[in-house]
Design an enzyme around this catalytic site. Structure first.
Site, PDB file in Angstrom:
ATOM      1  N   LYS A 141       0.736  -1.174   0.055  1.00  0.00           N
ATOM      2  CA  LYS A 141      -0.007   0.055  -0.069  1.00  0.00           C
ATOM      3  C   LYS A 141       0.674   1.194   0.026  1.00  0.00           C
ATOM      4  O   LYS A 141       0.562   2.259  -0.593  1.00  0.00           O
ATOM      5  CB  LYS A 141      -0.994   0.062   1.214  1.00  0.00           C
ATOM      6  CG  LYS A 141      -1.887  -0.832   0.885  1.00  0.00           C
ATOM      7  CD  LYS A 141      -3.076  -1.190   1.911  1.00  0.00           C
ATOM      8  CE  LYS A 141      -4.341  -2.106   1.463  1.00  0.00           C
ATOM      9  NZ  LYS A 141      -3.886  -3.386   1.641  1.00  0.00           N
TER      10      LYS A 141
HETATM   11  C1  LIG Z   1      -4.321  -4.598   0.919  1.00  0.00           C
HETATM   12  C2  LIG Z   1      -3.605  -5.869   0.892  1.00  0.00           C
HETATM   13  C3  LIG Z   1      -4.103  -6.774   0.041  1.00  0.00           C
HETATM   14  C4  LIG Z   1      -5.256  -6.591  -0.724  1.00  0.00           C
HETATM   15  O1  LIG Z   1      -5.111  -5.640  -1.920  1.00  0.00           O
HETATM   16  P1  LIG Z   1      -6.487  -5.123  -2.641  1.00  0.00           P
HETATM   17  O2  LIG Z   1      -5.986  -4.268  -3.230  1.00  0.00           O
HETATM   18  O3  LIG Z   1      -7.441  -4.806  -1.520  1.00  0.00           O
HETATM   19  O4  LIG Z   1      -6.920  -6.166  -3.527  1.00  0.00           O
HETATM   20  C5  LIG Z   1      -3.212  -7.898   0.020  1.00  0.00           C
HETATM   21  N1  LIG Z   1      -1.969  -8.076   0.587  1.00  0.00           N
HETATM   22  C6  LIG Z   1      -1.785  -7.060   1.477  1.00  0.00           C
HETATM   23  C7  LIG Z   1      -0.723  -7.247   2.435  1.00  0.00           C
HETATM   24  C8  LIG Z   1      -2.502  -5.976   1.592  1.00  0.00           C
HETATM   25  O5  LIG Z   1      -2.041  -4.929   2.754  1.00  0.00           O
END
Ligand SMILES: *Cc1c(COP(=O)(O)O)cnc(C)c1O
Length: 468
Positions: A113
């Site tokens: 993120k």
């Molecule tokens: C947010 C997240 C996901 C999922 O990603 P999306 O964009 O919501 O599909 C997967 N793995 C981690 C470690 C995350 O923080």
């Protein structure tokens, strides 16, 4: 480039208009009116660019209301080896023949993120400065999103963050990550309740429109278009690293929750990046796996939403999914609105017609699911065979990737977090503690700055009013 809603409102808005927005006024999500197409000559030119220049080229195709020199400066400041650890920013790590991990989690909070949120912080500061405005970001987190937002917004002019989290329920590491921030514009509120209580407070505050307007309350959730756009870049960067020439195709496997990450892959593929398959991996919360196998999208209630060892994929509905369905339906806003507004709200589900479901083949999507036992086995196997330690979410992606691997097509698995964030499951899988990146060693001992509050929206409002 202009943006319109997925639910039929044809009003066209510029990038800067939607940057600070959540949903479109009709309840839909914003998408560009078309995807810019990238031809062979452009791909050839981009192949050798450093990450920040590649990011600038891609973002420029979608953003025409920020002067190019300003955009270039923001992007260059965002994607540095100081922040992301390597000059490649998203380097590949080979496992067995034909399969590689793309490291997206070497930013400040050790999850992918950061890739988008770090850019969002710089874009927000720039746009607010340009308008002479300020923004108070209000959010609820059980871990990853909140910390990524705080590390992106810390010290930014014109932005305050008010982040609610369930008191005592995050891991010691996650608490330390967030609560050790001493920046005066970051406010951690530990709510004496569970995550749903935090979310209810955010909803209650946001539904008080007068308060929302007076205190300029905003969000940074995963439906934000700029976050999705920033993620498109690493699909290109991964492709260029995994191939020698632009005649080759690759597949990507993506650990998925709210469908933001893999939707960026869909955008990259729609632009002409040679992606064969987009492999969607879920954990036990398999709303999306079910959809891609059956054509039925059925949101889950809280009783049916499992708490798993890949918690950032524990979703009951996928907030970005409507974007893909809109494209799948030939950009029919009325049909999209019927499915997501009428059908999902009244019956909690929709089913595509046979003809609509068949079209999915044109978009390269396949899917699979992974369980706690699969995660343990995959983490253990990857450690034993390659000496590579992976986190629980990446393990879900890797397990499903292997089920869809094809000879001659490199498979790139997106690594979405580092194992250090999920130490308990790592110990369960391989009997030892995960390595810690140097910058996070000892953070549990740092002084903490946070406010404990009861489950009380009025108290939270008062706190915001006092500190905004
Ligand atoms: C947010 C997240 C996901 C999922 O990603 P999306 O964009 O919501 O599909 C997967 N793995 C981690 C470690 C995350 O923080």
């Amino acid at each position: 480039m202009k943006y319109t809603s997925t639910r039929g409102d044809r009003t066209e808005r510029g990038f800067s208009d939607i940057l600070l927005e959540g949903l479109a006024p009709d309840g839909g999500l914003y998408l560009p009116t078309q995807y810019p197409k990238v031809d062979a000559a452009t791909l050839a030119k981009w192949r050798t660019l450093p990450y920040h220049e590649l990011a600038f080229e891609i973002l420029s195709l979608f953003i025409d209301d920020v002067p190019p020199a300003d955009l270039k400066r923001l992007v260059t400041r965002t994607y540095t080896s100081e922040v992301f650890g390597t000059k490649e920013i998203t380097p590949l790590k080979p496992l067995e023949d034909g399969l590689k991990l793309e490291a997206l989690s070497n930013g400040p909070t050790l999850a992918f993120k950061d890739m988008a949120m770090q850019l969002l912080g710089n874009l927000f500061e720039y746009e607010l400065g340009r308008r002479g405005e300020s923004l108070n970001i209000l959010g609820a987190t059980s871990g990853d999103t909140g910390s990524a937002a705080e590390y992106a917004m810390r010290g930014k002019k014109g932005v305050n963050v008010f982040m609610l989290s369930p008191h005592g329920r995050m891991s010691a590491f996650q608490q330390a990550q967030m609560f050790s921030l001493q920046d005066p514009n970051i406010h951690n509120i530990a709510v004496e309740g569970v995550f749903d209580d935090c979310q209810d407070i955010v909803k209650a505050v946001s539904n008080d429109l007068a308060f929302k307007r007076r205190h300029k309350i905003g969000t940074v959730n995963s439906i934000n278009w700029a976050r999705l756009l920033a993620q498109v870049v690493y699909y290109f960067a991964g492709y260029f690293q995994a191939t020698q020439s632009n005649d080759e195709v690759v597949s990507f496997a993506v650990p998925s929750g709210n469908f933001g990450n893999i939707c960026a892959g869909h955008v990259a593929r729609s632009m002409g990046l040679p992606i064969k398959r987009l492999v969607l991996a879920t954990n036990e919360n398999d709303v999306l796996d079910e959809f891609f196998k059956t054509g039925t999208y059925r949101v889950r209630g809280s009783a049916e939403t499992h708490e798993t060892s890949s918690p950032s994929m524990d979703i009951s509905k996928a907030s970005n999914f409507e974007r893909f369905v809109f494209d799948l339906l030939g950009r029919d806003g009325a049909r999209t609105k019927q499915l997501f507004k009428t059908d999902v709200e009244d019956h909690g589900s929709f089913t595509l017609s046979a003809e609509e479901f068949k079209r999915i083949q044109n978009y390269g999507f396949v899917s699979g699911r992974s369980t706690h036992a699969d995660r343990l086995a995959t983490i253990r196997d990857t450690w034993q065979r390659f000496g590579v330690m992976i986190d629980t979410h990446t393990a879900d992606g890797l397990k499903v990737a292997r089920e869809h691997a094809e000879p001659g097509v490199p498979m790139i698995v997106l690594e979405t977090a580092l194992p250090a964030k999920f130490a308990d499951t790592i110990v369960e899988a391989i009997g030892r503690q995960p390595d810690r990146p140097a910058a996070t060693v000892g953070i549990e001992q740092l002084p903490k700055r946070f406010q404990v509050m009861r489950v009380d929206a009025e108290a939270v409002k008062a706190f915001i009013a006092e500190n905004a």
